[in-house]
Design a protein around this motif. Structure first.
Motif, PDB file in Angstrom:
ATOM      1  N   ALA A 119       0.859  -1.195   0.000  1.00 21.43           N
ATOM      2  CA  ALA A 119       0.000   0.000   0.000  1.00 21.43           C
ATOM      3  C   ALA A 119       0.888   1.236   0.000  1.00 21.43           C
ATOM      4  CB  ALA A 119      -0.878  -0.005   1.244  1.00 21.43           C
ATOM      5  N   TYR A 120       1.020   1.863  -1.156  1.00 21.73           N
ATOM      6  CA  TYR A 120       1.869   3.056  -1.267  1.00 21.73           C
ATOM      7  C   TYR A 120       1.134   4.303  -0.795  1.00 21.73           C
ATOM      8  CZ  TYR A 120       6.023   1.750  -4.029  1.00 21.73           C
ATOM      9  OH  TYR A 120       7.236   1.264  -4.452  1.00 21.73           O
ATOM     10  N   VAL A 150      -6.277   2.858   7.108  1.00 18.67           N
ATOM     11  CA  VAL A 150      -7.180   2.340   6.063  1.00 18.67           C
ATOM     12  C   VAL A 150      -6.532   1.124   5.388  1.00 18.67           C
ATOM     13  CG1 VAL A 150      -8.232   2.829   3.813  1.00 18.67           C
ATOM     14  CG2 VAL A 150      -8.321   4.547   5.626  1.00 18.67           C
ATOM     15  N   ALA A 151      -5.252   1.278   5.066  1.00 13.46           N
ATOM     16  CA  ALA A 151      -4.547   0.204   4.357  1.00 13.46           C
ATOM     17  C   ALA A 151      -4.521  -1.072   5.193  1.00 13.46           C
ATOM     18  CB  ALA A 151      -3.126   0.656   4.023  1.00 13.46           C
ATOM     19  N   GLU A 152      -4.151  -0.922   6.464  1.00 10.77           N
ATOM     20  CA  GLU A 152      -4.022  -2.119   7.307  1.00 10.77           C
ATOM     21  C   GLU A 152      -5.376  -2.674   7.728  1.00 10.77           C
ATOM     22  OE1 GLU A 152      -1.222  -2.902  10.945  1.00 10.77           O
ATOM     23  OE2 GLU A 152      -3.125  -2.140  11.703  1.00 10.77           O
ATOM     24  N   GLY A 156      -6.544  -4.782   4.595  1.00 14.96           N
ATOM     25  CA  GLY A 156      -5.726  -5.946   4.945  1.00 14.96           C
ATOM     26  C   GLY A 156      -4.334  -5.960   4.337  1.00 14.96           C
ATOM     27  N   GLN A 157      -3.752  -4.779   4.136  1.00 12.99           N
ATOM     28  CA  GLN A 157      -2.430  -4.721   3.501  1.00 12.99           C
ATOM     29  C   GLN A 157      -1.342  -5.135   4.496  1.00 12.99           C
ATOM     30  OE1 GLN A 157      -1.850  -3.377  -0.014  1.00 12.99           O
ATOM     31  NE2 GLN A 157      -3.822  -4.398   0.244  1.00 12.99           N
ATOM     32  N   GLU A 158      -0.430  -5.965   4.050  1.00  9.49           N
ATOM     33  CA  GLU A 158       0.641  -6.436   4.932  1.00  9.49           C
ATOM     34  C   GLU A 158       1.870  -5.547   4.879  1.00  9.49           C
ATOM     35  OE1 GLU A 158       0.799 -10.393   3.459  1.00  9.49           O
ATOM     36  OE2 GLU A 158      -0.727 -11.077   4.856  1.00  9.49           O
ATOM     37  N   ILE A 159       1.964  -4.753   3.819  1.00  6.94           N
ATOM     38  CA  ILE A 159       3.057  -3.775   3.702  1.00  6.94           C
ATOM     39  C   ILE A 159       2.440  -2.406   3.423  1.00  6.94           C
ATOM     40  CG2 ILE A 159       5.038  -3.022   2.326  1.00  6.94           C
ATOM     41  CD1 ILE A 159       5.513  -6.011   1.629  1.00  6.94           C
ATOM     42  N   VAL A 160       2.835  -1.414   4.216  1.00  6.80           N
ATOM     43  CA  VAL A 160       2.498  -0.020   3.922  1.00  6.80           C
ATOM     44  C   VAL A 160       3.819   0.663   3.593  1.00  6.80           C
ATOM     45  CG1 VAL A 160       1.589   2.141   4.861  1.00  6.80           C
ATOM     46  CG2 VAL A 160       0.455  -0.035   5.410  1.00  6.80           C
ATOM     47  N   HIS A 178       4.017   4.694  11.137  1.00  3.87           N
ATOM     48  CA  HIS A 178       4.554   3.585  11.939  1.00  3.87           C
ATOM     49  C   HIS A 178       3.664   3.346  13.156  1.00  3.87           C
ATOM     50  CE1 HIS A 178       8.480   1.694  13.689  1.00  3.87           C
ATOM     51  NE2 HIS A 178       7.766   0.816  13.017  1.00  3.87           N
ATOM     52  N   ASP A 179       3.322   4.428  13.835  1.00  2.00           N
ATOM     53  CA  ASP A 179       2.509   4.317  15.063  1.00  2.00           C
ATOM     54  C   ASP A 179       1.114   3.797  14.765  1.00  2.00           C
ATOM     55  OD1 ASP A 179       4.656   5.301  16.418  1.00  2.00           O
ATOM     56  OD2 ASP A 179       3.870   7.340  16.631  1.00  2.00           O
ATOM     57  N   ALA A 180       0.637   4.028  13.544  1.00  2.00           N
ATOM     58  CA  ALA A 180      -0.739   3.624  13.195  1.00  2.00           C
ATOM     59  C   ALA A 180      -0.856   2.114  12.972  1.00  2.00           C
ATOM     60  CB  ALA A 180      -1.187   4.359  11.933  1.00  2.00           C
ATOM     61  N   LEU A 181       0.285   1.457  12.732  1.00  2.00           N
ATOM     62  CA  LEU A 181       0.222   0.048  12.318  1.00  2.00           C
ATOM     63  C   LEU A 181       0.441  -0.912  13.482  1.00  2.00           C
ATOM     64  CD1 LEU A 181       2.346   0.302   9.034  1.00  2.00           C
ATOM     65  CD2 LEU A 181      -0.147   0.426   9.270  1.00  2.00           C
ATOM     66  N   ASP A 182      -0.390  -1.948  13.540  1.00  2.00           N
ATOM     67  CA  ASP A 182      -0.178  -3.006  14.534  1.00  2.00           C
ATOM     68  C   ASP A 182       0.491  -4.217  13.904  1.00  2.00           C
ATOM     69  OD1 ASP A 182      -1.245  -1.744  16.700  1.00  2.00           O
ATOM     70  OD2 ASP A 182      -3.290  -2.377  16.233  1.00  2.00           O
ATOM     71  N   GLU A 183      -0.033  -4.608  12.734  1.00  2.00           N
ATOM     72  CA  GLU A 183       0.405  -5.862  12.105  1.00  2.00           C
ATOM     73  C   GLU A 183       1.273  -5.619  10.877  1.00  2.00           C
ATOM     74  OE1 GLU A 183      -0.567  -8.950  13.129  1.00  2.00           O
ATOM     75  OE2 GLU A 183      -1.667  -8.062  14.815  1.00  2.00           O
ATOM     76  N   ALA A 184       0.902  -4.625  10.101  1.00  2.00           N
ATOM     77  CA  ALA A 184       1.570  -4.423   8.807  1.00  2.00           C
ATOM     78  C   ALA A 184       3.004  -3.939   9.017  1.00  2.00           C
ATOM     79  CB  ALA A 184       0.790  -3.410   7.971  1.00  2.00           C
ATOM     80  N   THR A 185       3.832  -4.182   8.030  1.00  2.00           N
ATOM     81  CA  THR A 185       5.232  -3.757   8.035  1.00  2.00           C
ATOM     82  C   THR A 185       5.339  -2.417   7.318  1.00  2.00           C
ATOM     83  OG1 THR A 185       5.955  -6.047   8.021  1.00  2.00           O
ATOM     84  CG2 THR A 185       7.541  -4.429   7.236  1.00  2.00           C
ATOM     85  N   LEU A 186       6.013  -1.454   7.953  1.00  2.00           N
ATOM     86  CA  LEU A 186       6.178  -0.150   7.317  1.00  2.00           C
ATOM     87  C   LEU A 186       7.487  -0.086   6.543  1.00  2.00           C
ATOM     88  CD1 LEU A 186       4.990   2.689   6.872  1.00  2.00           C
ATOM     89  CD2 LEU A 186       6.544   3.462   8.673  1.00  2.00           C
ATOM     90  N   PHE A 187       7.371   0.082   5.233  1.00  2.00           N
ATOM     91  CA  PHE A 187       8.525   0.362   4.372  1.00  2.00           C
ATOM     92  C   PHE A 187       8.634   1.884   4.248  1.00  2.00           C
ATOM     93  CE2 PHE A 187       9.165  -3.550   1.361  1.00  2.00           C
ATOM     94  CZ  PHE A 187       8.946  -4.438   2.397  1.00  2.00           C
TER      95      PHE A 187
END
Ligand SMILES: CC(C)=CCC/C(C)=C/CC/C(C)=C/CC/C(C)=C/COP(=O)(O)OP(=O)(O)O
Ligand SMILES: O=P(O)(O)OC[C@@H](O)CO
Ligand SMILES: [Mg+2]
Length: 235
Positions: A119-120, A150-152, A156-160, A178-187
């Motif tokens: 998710a770009y 929204v993405a995560e 259901g996006q696994e990469i943001v 970064h703070d918004a994500l629980d599961e997804a990986t932030l690139f």
């Protein structure tokens, strides 16, 4: 769910439309210590140029992923560990969100087992990717945080992927994602040019992506960014 990128700190993005630096070889590129190589670029990429890079990197151990900028450049190669298919969440119209994808999935026998999505959130209005996708880059930290959620949570996006291609980003905005994500990986990608910039952005993200530096300054400079990312995550 376990994904390979859960353990990554650093990705090297090779643009098949650009030359390597000086006397660098693809063997050197594969031995920078990066955790994975992504092959892709926005402009003037072709399937033939993609194949050339994949073939040259195939014999080394580093994981190889293709990141296509349109359906026409996707190649079928056993040397690829997978495909990272972008969706631009802040694109100016639906084509780069679902339109290109809708055309691509018409192909029979897509290799879903090796297909993953990114998710770009495109942040640098000067970058080719922003211009091509007419992305709305005028985003506050709150907006970036909301897109990441929204993405995560909803898609259901696994990469943001917070994408500042060509320029060093705003750490506050990257941290908000970064703070918004629980599961997804932030690139995070954009403007990383040495140990310090790698170390700084790695502190606000899970994986940093280094692109232009490879083509502009070569593998020795890239190796410093690998150290910067690893040190940030070891602390
Ligand atoms: C459905 C399929 C198979 C493809 C569509 C995928 C989408 C939505 C692509 C849109 C975003 C995009 C063009 C991603 C490519 C990766 C990327 C951002 C590379 C960096 O490009 P830049 O650094 O901006 O471009 P140059 O270095 O080529 O100028
Ligand atoms: O080329 P740079 O600025 O390092 O950006 C890396 C990557 O995010 C580009 O898609
Ligand atoms: Mg680029």
């Amino acid at each position: 769910m376990n994904n390979p990128w859960d353990d990554w700190d650093h990705v090297l993005k090779v643009d098949p439309d650009k030359e390597l630096y000086g006397d660098d070889t693809f063997e050197d590129v594969c031995r920078t210590g990066t955790d994975a190589i992504e092959i892709g670029g926005t402009l003037d990429v072709t399937a033939e140029k993609m194949s050339r890079v994949v073939d040259a990197a195939a014999e080394y151990d580093v994981p190889l992923y293709q990141e296509p900028s349109n359906p026409g450049v996707v190649i079928d190669s056993p040397a690829l560990d997978g495909y990272l298919i972008p969706t631009v969440f802040n694109a100016g119209g639906p084509f780069w969100i679902t339109g290109a994808h809708k055309e691509w999935v018409r192909i029979d026998d897509l290799d879903w087992g090796r297909t993953h999505t990114e998710a770009y959130i495109v942040m640098n209005p000067e970058a080719s990717v922003a211009q091509l996708t007419e992305a709305d880059c005028d985003l506050s930290a709150d907006d970036v945080e909301a897109y990441a959620k929204v993405a995560e949570r909803m898609f259901g996006q696994e990469i943001v992927y917070v994408e500042y291609s060509g320029t060093f980003g705003d750490t506050e905005k990257v941290a908000a994602a970064h703070d918004a994500l629980d599961e997804a990986t932030l690139f995070y990608g954009g403007g990383i040019h040495g140990y310090e910039s790698a170390n700084e952005m790695a502190a606000h993200s899970d994986v940093i992506v280094v692109g232009d530096l490879l083509h502009d300054e070569g593998v020795d400079a890239v190796r410093e960014t690998v150290k910067g990312a690893k040190d940030a995550h070891d602390d």
